[in-house]
Design a protein around this motif. Structure first.
Motif, PDB file in Angstrom:
ATOM      1  N   LEU A 118     -29.228  -5.524  -0.153  1.00  0.00           N
ATOM      2  CA  LEU A 118     -28.263  -6.161   0.738  1.00  0.00           C
ATOM      3  C   LEU A 118     -27.158  -5.166   1.077  1.00  0.00           C
ATOM      4  O   LEU A 118     -26.694  -4.427   0.203  1.00  0.00           O
ATOM      5  N   ASP A 119     -26.706  -5.185   2.364  1.00  0.00           N
ATOM      6  CA  ASP A 119     -25.548  -4.403   2.797  1.00  0.00           C
ATOM      7  C   ASP A 119     -24.446  -5.374   3.184  1.00  0.00           C
ATOM      8  O   ASP A 119     -24.664  -6.325   3.951  1.00  0.00           O
ATOM      9  N   VAL A 120     -23.255  -5.134   2.661  1.00  0.00           N
ATOM     10  CA  VAL A 120     -22.104  -6.001   2.900  1.00  0.00           C
ATOM     11  C   VAL A 120     -21.005  -5.170   3.548  1.00  0.00           C
ATOM     12  O   VAL A 120     -20.625  -4.100   3.026  1.00  0.00           O
ATOM     13  N   THR A 121     -20.498  -5.627   4.683  1.00  0.00           N
ATOM     14  CA  THR A 121     -19.356  -4.943   5.320  1.00  0.00           C
ATOM     15  C   THR A 121     -18.068  -5.586   4.847  1.00  0.00           C
ATOM     16  O   THR A 121     -18.007  -6.803   4.585  1.00  0.00           O
ATOM     17  N   TRP A 122     -17.018  -4.751   4.791  1.00  0.00           N
ATOM     18  CA  TRP A 122     -15.747  -5.255   4.235  1.00  0.00           C
ATOM     19  C   TRP A 122     -14.609  -4.413   4.757  1.00  0.00           C
ATOM     20  O   TRP A 122     -14.726  -3.183   4.890  1.00  0.00           O
ATOM     21  N   THR A 123     -13.485  -5.092   5.080  1.00  0.00           N
ATOM     22  CA  THR A 123     -12.267  -4.406   5.504  1.00  0.00           C
ATOM     23  C   THR A 123     -11.171  -4.703   4.490  1.00  0.00           C
ATOM     24  O   THR A 123     -10.879  -5.874   4.220  1.00  0.00           O
ATOM     25  N   PRO A 124     -10.544  -3.681   3.924  1.00  0.00           N
ATOM     26  CA  PRO A 124      -9.516  -3.930   2.903  1.00  0.00           C
ATOM     27  C   PRO A 124      -8.285  -4.587   3.520  1.00  0.00           C
ATOM     28  O   PRO A 124      -7.778  -4.126   4.552  1.00  0.00           O
ATOM     29  N   PRO A 125      -7.784  -5.675   2.940  1.00  0.00           N
ATOM     30  CA  PRO A 125      -6.599  -6.355   3.471  1.00  0.00           C
ATOM     31  C   PRO A 125      -5.299  -5.641   3.123  1.00  0.00           C
ATOM     32  O   PRO A 125      -4.275  -5.879   3.757  1.00  0.00           O
ATOM     33  N   TYR A 126      -5.313  -4.790   2.109  1.00  0.00           N
ATOM     34  CA  TYR A 126      -4.098  -4.070   1.703  1.00  0.00           C
ATOM     35  C   TYR A 126      -4.528  -2.857   0.892  1.00  0.00           C
ATOM     36  O   TYR A 126      -5.688  -2.743   0.468  1.00  0.00           O
ATOM     37  N   SER A 127      -3.589  -1.960   0.684  1.00  0.00           N
ATOM     38  CA  SER A 127      -3.889  -0.773  -0.127  1.00  0.00           C
ATOM     39  C   SER A 127      -3.726  -1.126  -1.608  1.00  0.00           C
ATOM     40  O   SER A 127      -3.027  -2.052  -1.975  1.00  0.00           O
ATOM     41  N   GLY A 128      -4.373  -0.343  -2.419  1.00  0.00           N
ATOM     42  CA  GLY A 128      -4.319  -0.582  -3.867  1.00  0.00           C
ATOM     43  C   GLY A 128      -5.691  -0.415  -4.486  1.00  0.00           C
ATOM     44  O   GLY A 128      -6.642   0.044  -3.841  1.00  0.00           O
ATOM     45  N   TRP A 129      -5.770  -0.812  -5.740  1.00  0.00           N
ATOM     46  CA  TRP A 129      -7.035  -0.696  -6.472  1.00  0.00           C
ATOM     47  C   TRP A 129      -7.754  -2.041  -6.452  1.00  0.00           C
ATOM     48  O   TRP A 129      -7.155  -3.103  -6.594  1.00  0.00           O
ATOM     49  N   TYR A 130      -9.074  -1.979  -6.266  1.00  0.00           N
ATOM     50  CA  TYR A 130      -9.916  -3.169  -6.207  1.00  0.00           C
ATOM     51  C   TYR A 130     -11.059  -3.036  -7.225  1.00  0.00           C
ATOM     52  O   TYR A 130     -11.427  -1.932  -7.630  1.00  0.00           O
ATOM     53  N   TYR A 131     -11.586  -4.207  -7.568  1.00  0.00           N
ATOM     54  CA  TYR A 131     -12.883  -4.171  -8.248  1.00  0.00           C
ATOM     55  C   TYR A 131     -13.792  -5.180  -7.574  1.00  0.00           C
ATOM     56  O   TYR A 131     -13.383  -6.271  -7.168  1.00  0.00           O
ATOM     57  N   LEU A 132     -15.012  -4.775  -7.429  1.00  0.00           N
ATOM     58  CA  LEU A 132     -16.056  -5.614  -6.857  1.00  0.00           C
ATOM     59  C   LEU A 132     -16.960  -6.072  -8.001  1.00  0.00           C
ATOM     60  O   LEU A 132     -17.447  -5.259  -8.786  1.00  0.00           O
ATOM     61  N   VAL A 133     -17.155  -7.401  -8.133  1.00  0.00           N
ATOM     62  CA  VAL A 133     -18.069  -7.934  -9.140  1.00  0.00           C
ATOM     63  C   VAL A 133     -19.232  -8.576  -8.402  1.00  0.00           C
ATOM     64  O   VAL A 133     -19.047  -9.355  -7.461  1.00  0.00           O
TER      65      VAL A 133
END
Length: 458
Positions: free
Chosen positions: A422-437
């Motif tokens: 699967l390919d998922v597109t995503w646009t970050p809403p803000y700067s900072g550190w993220y984790y994807l689960v």
């Protein structure tokens, strides 16, 4: 001494049942007619009285003394309460007579008293009679019973030797432990007690009808003791360890004729690894039944054929017992979730339970996550990007992926492609550190392991 929880309650010894030299105690309402009869059913230390002065019952006399009892009787049915008297003296000096009594005794039921002041190593005779407190009439005394006071504990622990499980060594399991027990020079040892937890059984009695005690010989019934072949002699016994542990601790003590215990001998030995072998015969897809083969330890099988296996799955309170073939081998089909654990132990025909073997499905079911715009553990410019999800194995079994960006993001479930990716597109809403689960779910509804993917946005 103890009495069984099943025993009828015995009335406690009254405060007035102390030592006295008085032979008659008036005052209690009794029979207007009739005569008291000689007591029957004489017991001491809850055991039948010994009438042979050359073979007295050996008892511990310390503390409050030896408990004696008999059933007072009367010819009149209107005699509601009687007094039972007990007199006793050292056989070596019959002039030293002392008397104790039990007032308010019920006719037809055992009445008890204690004989205090017995000297260690001395033999005593005792008798009982019934007294009617309403008129002072008394029965004849019973024939004498004899007890030998023994308050001396054995000075040495027993000797303990096992030819097939030597002390402080590792040995092949599968056969009962054979123990040779010795009195270690203590001349009045009658037997040996053993325990796997250091707690020993004690002698006692169940109380039956009319308060008559039924003595529980510690050398009878369930095996926790063995009688010596002669006084101060030896004994042998074969035992099965109660648990399939590597290290086994056995506690043994000897007892003399009065059941005085010796110091305890702590016997420790070790058992070689004897768990069965577990082999997965089929490479089933996620959550699908797979065939497993269980093979007994060769030494265990040689000692006694394995007849079954006990399978316990992690989180289950209901073990499964699987019969073995004559060869000791067994096969079964199980459906285990990825990462699920099971344990397997074998049971031999002679009762031996092996140690447990552990098996866990170590298949990596996490999701491989890659992103050209947002590499893992790296901070990247804020811009739309994509993430690629792919399973480690079994791509044809993946039905969907469930993912979320951070703890506050609601999980999203999207069907997987034909190749299980699967390919998922995503646009970050803000700067900072993220984790994807993210985790995958199979076409059979099995949820696979979570994967955490950390990245930063400038």
């Amino acid at each position: 001494m103890r009495t069984s929880p099943r025993a009828h309650a015995r009335v406690a010894l009254a405060a007035g049942a102390g030592l006295t030299l008085a032979l008659l105690v008036p005052g209690a309402a009794g029979a207007a007619t009739g005569t008291p009869n000689v007591p029957t059913d004489l017991y001491n230390a809850y055991q039948p009285c010994a009438t042979d002065p050359n073979a007295p019952l050996v008892v511990a006399g310390r503390g409050s003394g030896v408990t004696v009892e008999g059933i007072p009787r009367h010819t009149s049915p209107s005699a509601y309460y009687l007094t039972e008297q007990f007199r006793y003296w050292p056989v070596a000096d019959p002039t030293q007579i002392a008397t104790v009594e039990r007032t308010w005794s019920t006719p037809g039921y055992e009445a008890t008293a204690d004989l205090p002041g017995l000297v260690d190593g001395s033999t005593y005779a005792w008798q009982a009679r019934t007294v009617d407190p309403s008129n002072g009439a008394a029965s004849d005394w019973t024939a004498s019973c004899y007890v030998l006071a023994d308050d001396t504990f054995p000075s040495q622990p027993p000797t303990v030797v096992s030819p097939n499980y030597p002390e402080d060594r590792s040995s092949q399991g599968g056969a009962p432990i054979h123990l040779e027990l010795g009195s270690n020079g203590v001349s009045d040892i009658v037997g040996f007690q053993y325990s796997w937890n250091g707690v020993f059984s004690v002698s006692g009695a169940d109380i039956g009808e009319h308060g008559i005690p039924h003595y529980n010989d510690p050398f009878d019934g369930p095996r926790s003791a063995v009688r010596a072949d002669t006084l101060g002699g030896t004994a042998s016994v074969d035992l099965m360890p109660p648990s399939p542990s590597w290290i086994q601790d056995l506690y043994v003590r000897s007892v003399d004729r009065a059941m005085n215990p010796s110091p305890t001998y702590h016997y420790r030995f070790r058992i070689n690894v004897d768990a069965p072998k577990i082999t997965k015969l089929s490479n089933a897809p996620y959550g699908k039944p797979a065939t497993f083969k269980f093979t007994p330890d060769a030494g265990v099988q040689a000692a006694s054929p394995v007849v079954s296996y006990t399978i316990t799955r992690f989180g289950s309170d209901d073990p499964v017992v699987l019969p073995a073939e004559p060869s000791g081998v067994a096969t079964t089909t199980l459906s285990l979730a990825p990462g699920e654990t099971m344990t397997v132990s074998s049971l031999s025909a002679n009762g031996w339970t092996s140690q447990r073997n552990w098996w866990r499905d170590e298949t990596d079911t996490t999701t491989t996550v890659t992103s050209a715009q947002f590499p893992a553990n790296t901070s990247s410019p804020a811009a739309p990007g994509s993430f690629h999800f792919a399973p480690k194995t079994e791509t044809s079994q993946i039905a969907s992926y469930t993912y979320a960006f951070g703890w506050s993001d609601a999980p999203t479930t999207v069907p997987a492609g034909k190749k299980g990716e699967l390919d998922v597109t995503w646009t970050p809403p803000y700067s900072g550190w993220y984790y994807l689960v993210v985790h995958a779910t199979t076409k059979d509804g099995v949820q696979l392991a979570d994967t955490y993917y950390w990245f930063g946005v400038n």
